[in-house]
Scaffold this motif. Structure first.
Motif, PDB file in Angstrom:
ATOM      1  N   ALA A 177       9.773   8.134   8.165  1.00 49.50           N
ATOM      2  CA  ALA A 177       9.854   7.895   6.729  1.00 49.50           C
ATOM      3  C   ALA A 177       9.645   9.194   5.952  1.00 49.50           C
ATOM      4  O   ALA A 177      10.348   9.482   4.971  1.00 49.50           O
ATOM      5  CB  ALA A 177       8.816   6.855   6.310  1.00 49.50           C
ATOM      6  N   ARG A 178       8.686   9.983   6.399  1.00 48.56           N
ATOM      7  CA  ARG A 178       8.396  11.265   5.744  1.00 48.56           C
ATOM      8  C   ARG A 178       9.605  12.199   5.829  1.00 48.56           C
ATOM      9  O   ARG A 178       9.991  12.828   4.835  1.00 48.56           O
ATOM     10  CB  ARG A 178       7.180  11.895   6.412  1.00 48.56           C
ATOM     11  CG  ARG A 178       6.584  13.084   5.682  1.00 48.56           C
ATOM     12  CD  ARG A 178       5.368  13.608   6.412  1.00 48.56           C
ATOM     13  NE  ARG A 178       4.334  12.586   6.548  1.00 48.56           N
ATOM     14  CZ  ARG A 178       3.916  12.091   7.716  1.00 48.56           C
ATOM     15  NH1 ARG A 178       4.448  12.509   8.858  1.00 48.56           N
ATOM     16  NH2 ARG A 178       2.976  11.177   7.750  1.00 48.56           N
ATOM     17  N   ALA A 179      10.214  12.257   7.006  1.00 48.07           N
ATOM     18  CA  ALA A 179      11.358  13.148   7.206  1.00 48.07           C
ATOM     19  C   ALA A 179      12.560  12.734   6.373  1.00 48.07           C
ATOM     20  O   ALA A 179      13.334  13.577   5.912  1.00 48.07           O
ATOM     21  CB  ALA A 179      11.733  13.169   8.688  1.00 48.07           C
ATOM     22  N   LEU A 180      12.707  11.434   6.166  1.00 50.88           N
ATOM     23  CA  LEU A 180      13.864  10.920   5.436  1.00 50.88           C
ATOM     24  C   LEU A 180      13.617  10.753   3.946  1.00 50.88           C
ATOM     25  O   LEU A 180      14.537  10.440   3.187  1.00 50.88           O
ATOM     26  CB  LEU A 180      14.281   9.567   6.024  1.00 50.88           C
ATOM     27  CG  LEU A 180      14.743   9.566   7.476  1.00 50.88           C
ATOM     28  CD1 LEU A 180      14.978   8.139   7.964  1.00 50.88           C
ATOM     29  CD2 LEU A 180      16.011  10.394   7.637  1.00 50.88           C
ATOM     30  N   GLY A 181      12.378  10.922   3.522  1.00 47.75           N
ATOM     31  CA  GLY A 181      12.048  10.722   2.118  1.00 47.75           C
ATOM     32  C   GLY A 181      12.067   9.269   1.716  1.00 47.75           C
ATOM     33  O   GLY A 181      12.416   8.921   0.579  1.00 47.75           O
ATOM     34  N   LEU A 182      11.668   8.400   2.642  1.00 49.10           N
ATOM     35  CA  LEU A 182      11.677   6.965   2.400  1.00 49.10           C
ATOM     36  C   LEU A 182      10.258   6.411   2.298  1.00 49.10           C
ATOM     37  O   LEU A 182       9.288   7.077   2.664  1.00 49.10           O
ATOM     38  CB  LEU A 182      12.415   6.244   3.538  1.00 49.10           C
ATOM     39  CG  LEU A 182      13.851   6.681   3.813  1.00 49.10           C
ATOM     40  CD1 LEU A 182      14.449   5.852   4.953  1.00 49.10           C
ATOM     41  CD2 LEU A 182      14.713   6.565   2.560  1.00 49.10           C
ATOM     42  N   ALA A 183      10.147   5.189   1.808  1.00 53.21           N
ATOM     43  CA  ALA A 183       8.869   4.485   1.795  1.00 53.21           C
ATOM     44  C   ALA A 183       8.562   4.002   3.211  1.00 53.21           C
ATOM     45  O   ALA A 183       9.434   4.017   4.101  1.00 53.21           O
ATOM     46  CB  ALA A 183       8.931   3.309   0.825  1.00 53.21           C
TER      47      ALA A 183
ATOM     48  N   LEU B 257      -0.142  -3.488  -0.738  1.00 53.41           N
ATOM     49  CA  LEU B 257       0.152  -2.585   0.381  1.00 53.41           C
ATOM     50  C   LEU B 257       0.803  -1.323  -0.154  1.00 53.41           C
ATOM     51  O   LEU B 257       1.893  -1.367  -0.739  1.00 53.41           O
ATOM     52  CB  LEU B 257       1.080  -3.288   1.372  1.00 53.41           C
ATOM     53  CG  LEU B 257       1.153  -2.722   2.794  1.00 53.41           C
ATOM     54  CD1 LEU B 257      -0.171  -2.971   3.526  1.00 53.41           C
ATOM     55  CD2 LEU B 257       2.307  -3.379   3.561  1.00 53.41           C
ATOM     56  N   GLY B 258       0.125  -0.180   0.040  1.00 50.78           N
ATOM     57  CA  GLY B 258       0.690   1.100  -0.379  1.00 50.78           C
ATOM     58  C   GLY B 258       1.755   1.567   0.598  1.00 50.78           C
ATOM     59  O   GLY B 258       1.581   1.427   1.809  1.00 50.78           O
ATOM     60  N   VAL B 259       2.863   2.132   0.098  1.00 51.46           N
ATOM     61  CA  VAL B 259       4.006   2.448   0.951  1.00 51.46           C
ATOM     62  C   VAL B 259       4.287   3.943   1.070  1.00 51.46           C
ATOM     63  O   VAL B 259       5.354   4.344   1.513  1.00 51.46           O
ATOM     64  CB  VAL B 259       5.271   1.709   0.467  1.00 51.46           C
ATOM     65  CG1 VAL B 259       5.081   0.198   0.565  1.00 51.46           C
ATOM     66  CG2 VAL B 259       5.626   2.102  -0.978  1.00 51.46           C
ATOM     67  N   ASP B 260       3.315   4.764   0.688  1.00 47.71           N
ATOM     68  CA  ASP B 260       3.453   6.212   0.845  1.00 47.71           C
ATOM     69  C   ASP B 260       3.188   6.566   2.309  1.00 47.71           C
ATOM     70  O   ASP B 260       2.075   6.344   2.806  1.00 47.71           O
ATOM     71  CB  ASP B 260       2.441   6.922  -0.054  1.00 47.71           C
ATOM     72  CG  ASP B 260       2.555   8.436  -0.006  1.00 47.71           C
ATOM     73  OD1 ASP B 260       3.239   8.966   0.890  1.00 47.71           O
ATOM     74  OD2 ASP B 260       1.933   9.091  -0.869  1.00 47.71           O
ATOM     75  N   PRO B 261       4.170   7.125   3.040  1.00 52.04           N
ATOM     76  CA  PRO B 261       3.943   7.429   4.453  1.00 52.04           C
ATOM     77  C   PRO B 261       2.864   8.474   4.685  1.00 52.04           C
ATOM     78  O   PRO B 261       2.277   8.534   5.767  1.00 52.04           O
ATOM     79  CB  PRO B 261       5.313   7.929   4.938  1.00 52.04           C
ATOM     80  CG  PRO B 261       6.004   8.400   3.704  1.00 52.04           C
ATOM     81  CD  PRO B 261       5.531   7.489   2.610  1.00 52.04           C
ATOM     82  N   ASP B 262       2.567   9.282   3.667  1.00 49.17           N
ATOM     83  CA  ASP B 262       1.501  10.274   3.799  1.00 49.17           C
ATOM     84  C   ASP B 262       0.119   9.661   3.608  1.00 49.17           C
ATOM     85  O   ASP B 262      -0.871  10.203   4.091  1.00 49.17           O
ATOM     86  CB  ASP B 262       1.696  11.398   2.776  1.00 49.17           C
ATOM     87  CG  ASP B 262       2.840  12.316   3.150  1.00 49.17           C
ATOM     88  OD1 ASP B 262       3.017  12.587   4.350  1.00 49.17           O
ATOM     89  OD2 ASP B 262       3.566  12.743   2.233  1.00 49.17           O
ATOM     90  N   ALA B 263       0.064   8.541   2.902  1.00 45.48           N
ATOM     91  CA  ALA B 263      -1.233   7.910   2.639  1.00 45.48           C
ATOM     92  C   ALA B 263      -1.062   6.416   2.419  1.00 45.48           C
ATOM     93  O   ALA B 263      -1.298   5.906   1.314  1.00 45.48           O
ATOM     94  CB  ALA B 263      -1.888   8.555   1.427  1.00 45.48           C
ATOM     95  N   PRO B 264      -0.656   5.684   3.460  1.00 47.82           N
ATOM     96  CA  PRO B 264      -0.498   4.234   3.303  1.00 47.82           C
ATOM     97  C   PRO B 264      -1.857   3.581   3.101  1.00 47.82           C
ATOM     98  O   PRO B 264      -2.834   3.949   3.748  1.00 47.82           O
ATOM     99  CB  PRO B 264       0.144   3.803   4.626  1.00 47.82           C
ATOM    100  CG  PRO B 264      -0.264   4.857   5.605  1.00 47.82           C
ATOM    101  CD  PRO B 264      -0.344   6.135   4.832  1.00 47.82           C
ATOM    102  N   THR B 265      -1.913   2.646   2.182  1.00 45.49           N
ATOM    103  CA  THR B 265      -3.182   1.983   1.886  1.00 45.49           C
ATOM    104  C   THR B 265      -3.027   0.471   1.981  1.00 45.49           C
ATOM    105  O   THR B 265      -1.937  -0.073   1.827  1.00 45.49           O
ATOM    106  CB  THR B 265      -3.679   2.332   0.478  1.00 45.49           C
ATOM    107  OG1 THR B 265      -2.653   2.030  -0.477  1.00 45.49           O
ATOM    108  CG2 THR B 265      -4.039   3.808   0.380  1.00 45.49           C
TER     109      THR B 265
END
Length: 237
Positions: free
Chosen positions: A28-34, A73-81
């Motif tokens: 997700a991080r590499a593709l810029g996705l949630a 549900l947080g959808v940031d791949p760098d900091a899912p919560t």
């Protein structure tokens, strides 16, 4: 990877210890996705039931509790919560007590249907311009994501590995070591969870149209690259 069309949905499933979560986040991080961790919804529901004093053996009460679950549900791949009723339970739902109990919720068909509805809503939300991804899309992972929740995803991957590799990875994650004692201590949790969940969903064999990525002999970076290669191939087809 910016050349993938938008919105773009990647669905990744597989057994315990296959690396679904960490690989999905990296993809997700590499593709810029949630990033949507559907397994976290079951863990959050389990935490909520226990916090509310709901007996997990009471299937009707569990289903009722799940229908009222106040989940964000947080959808940031760098900091899912994972936030339940205003409380961040991201760490709590990874505790052994939750891991040992979560199958009671995951195999409850009514609870599963409700959580599945919420998971689809999270995925659909990322198709919209005002979403976290800006409408670019999402990488969603979970045991039935490729067959039940997102069977129409642009890319569907079954991420698997040998039992030996999966046990070693989970032991390293939970105990900080993959020695024989740690692996044995992890065995029941991993294999019993898979056995319990396989009564309601198939995640050991790829369905039609699902690409299998076997990471038994791949390190983390190689596994991520293998999944990204599947995405690249699909986006060019």
């Amino acid at each position: 990877m910016s050349t993938i069309p938008a919105p773009f949905v990647v669905a990744i499933d597989g057994p315990s210890g296959s690396g679904k979560s960490s690989v999905s986040r990296a993809v997700a991080r590499a593709l810029g996705l949630a990033y949507v961790d559907t397994g976290a919804t079951y863990r959050a529901a389990t935490w909520w039931c226990l916090a509310q004093g709901v007996p997990l053996t009471d299937t009707d009460a569990v289903a009722a509790a799940v229908r009222t679950l106040p989940l964000d549900l947080g959808v940031d791949p760098d900091a899912p919560t994972v936030v339940v009723d205003g409380t961040d339970v991201s760490a709590d739902i990874r505790e052994t007590a939750i891991s040992a109990a979560v199958s009671a919720v995951a195999t409850n068909l009514e609870a599963r249907a409700e959580l599945g509805r919420r998971q689809r809503a999270l995925i659909e939300a990322e198709r919209e311009p005002g979403s976290f991804s800006g409408g670019r899309g999402v990488v969603a992972e979970g045991r039935d994501i490729t067959t039940v929740i997102a069977p129409d995803a642009d890319v569907r991957v079954l991420l698997t590995a040998s039992e030996e590799a999966r046990l070693a990875r989970r032991a390293l994650d939970v105990h900080g070591t993959a020695d024989a004692q740690a692996v044995e201590a992890t065995r029941d949790q991993v294999l019993r969870r898979d056995a319990d969940d396989s009564t309601v969903v198939q995640f050991h064999t790829a369905a039609d149209g699902v690409v299998t990525v076997d990471s038994s002999h791949l390190d983390f970076e190689q596994t991520v690259e293998a999944v990204l290669a599947v995405v690249t191939a699909a986006s060019r087809a």
